[in-house]
Design an enzyme around this catalytic site. Structure first.
Site, PDB file in Angstrom:
ATOM      1  CB  THR A  98      -0.183   3.270   2.604  1.00  0.00           C
ATOM      2  OG1 THR A  98      -0.189   2.791   3.898  1.00  0.00           O
ATOM      3  CG2 THR A  98       0.357   4.734   2.873  1.00  0.00           C
TER       4      THR A  98
ATOM      5  CE  LYS B 176       1.173  -4.053   6.038  1.00  0.00           C
ATOM      6  NZ  LYS B 176       0.484  -2.630   5.059  1.00  0.00           N
TER       7      LYS B 176
ATOM      8  CG  MET C   9       4.985  -4.855   4.081  1.00  0.00           C
ATOM      9  SD  MET C   9       3.752  -5.765   3.257  1.00  0.00           S
ATOM     10  CE  MET C   9       4.538  -6.949   2.409  1.00  0.00           C
TER      11      MET C   9
ATOM     12  CE1 TYR D 152      -2.209  -5.240   6.071  1.00  0.00           C
ATOM     13  CE2 TYR D 152      -3.195  -4.468   4.108  1.00  0.00           C
ATOM     14  CZ  TYR D 152      -2.763  -4.015   5.279  1.00  0.00           C
ATOM     15  OH  TYR D 152      -2.782  -3.000   5.755  1.00  0.00           O
TER      16      TYR D 152
END
EC number: 4.3.3.7
Length: 298
Positions: free
Chosen positions: A48, A164, A206, A136
């Site tokens: 992001t 994540k 997150m 992740y």
């Protein structure tokens, strides 16, 4: 159990000026906005944050700025990943980890390694990292899904503390929750799946949407963590229509458009992304108004 990464962490955007330089004033406004909204920690230079198009020098500048402009001294998770293991490991030598609480490291993309390669990659990253590592897993972007078995094997490494998980496969999340060490953190990588993932053993999310609506979204996640799923579910419904509009033209195009509607930053992104189309922005406004979120934008 260390709870600093429980609740809402914000995968913070990187604002840009019209000339594509980083808008540090805008970045500071977003930091203050999410801090005032009660989020638990900040994730810097994840997807992001447009990490693929932010230079190494800019990443250092953003990290230093955040360290110096972190009004509530929130924990910092810094994105450190890639698909060349040697470069990820050597690149950590150039990072000032003072004030960094953990790194978020994405599963190697494009190469599509097998299980042994994934485990060796993250073992070397974790061995080299001076701070804890959060894995992740985001198959939609990387082209490879880390299985629950792989994640739980990596969870045995003393410096790998969580994942994540953005596979959006609830069965896989359940397998991780069932088989992981007790203190290993299962963190949702998807906003609308966060409440269901908390219900099966997750510790938070997150978040992308919390860039714009930190207080409301934090309230939802905190309620879920306290076992009040009836409230969390009801409030989460307010985000179901806006959430797809965050990703329709790529992330963070959608959330930056909302932040521009809020008057906080410009919706500028870097190529190959393009700023939100007028059509998308207009539909976002309509949905925000319909679902009672527009009042939070005023």
């Amino acid at each position: 159990m260390d709870t600093k990464f429980h609740g809402v962490g914000v995968a913070i955007v990187t604002p840009f000026n019209a000339d594509q330089s980083i808008d540090f004033d805008g970045f500071g406004r977003v930091v203050r906005h999410i801090s005032d909204g009660g989020v638990r920690y900040i994730v810097l230079q994840g997807t992001t944050g447009e990490s693929p198009t932010v230079t190494k020098q800019e990443k250092k500048q953003l990290l230093q700025y955040l360290k110096e402009n972190n009004p509530k001294n929130l924990p910092i998770v810094f994105g450190v990943g890639g698909n060349v293991t040697a470069e990820v490991v050597s690149g950590m030598k150039d990072i000032d980890f003072e004030g960094v609480d953990a790194i978020l490291s994405v599963c190697p993309y494009y190469n599509k390694p097998g299980k042994r390669g994934v485990i060796e990659h993250f073992t070397r990253v974790a061995d080299a990292s001076p701070v804890p590592v959060i894995l992740y897993n985001i198959p939609f972007r990387t082209g490879i899904n880390m299985s629950a078995e792989t994640i739980c094997e990596l969870a045995q490494h003393p410096n790998i503390i969580g994942v994540k998980e953005a596979s959006c496969v609830i069965e896989q999340c359940m397998e991780i929750a069932r088989d992981k060490p007790e203190d290993f953190l299962l963190i949702s990588g998807d906003d609308v799946q966060a409440v269901p993932i908390i219900s099966i053993g997750g510790v938070g999310v997150m978040s992308v949407i919390a860039n714009a609506f930190p207080a409301k979204f934090t309230g939802i996640i905190e309620a879920a963590l306290q076992g009040n799923f009836a409230f969390a579910r009801k409030e989460l419904y307010h985000f179901l229509r806006i959430d797809p509009l965050l990703y329709e033209e790529g992330n963070p195009v959608g959330v930056k458009s909302i932040l521009e509607i809020m008057g906080m930053i410009s919706a500028e992104v870097r190529l190959p992304l393009m700023r939100a189309s007028d059509d998308l922005s207009e539909r976002q406004r309509a949905v925000l108004q319909r679902d009672g979120l527009l009042e939070l934008v005023a």
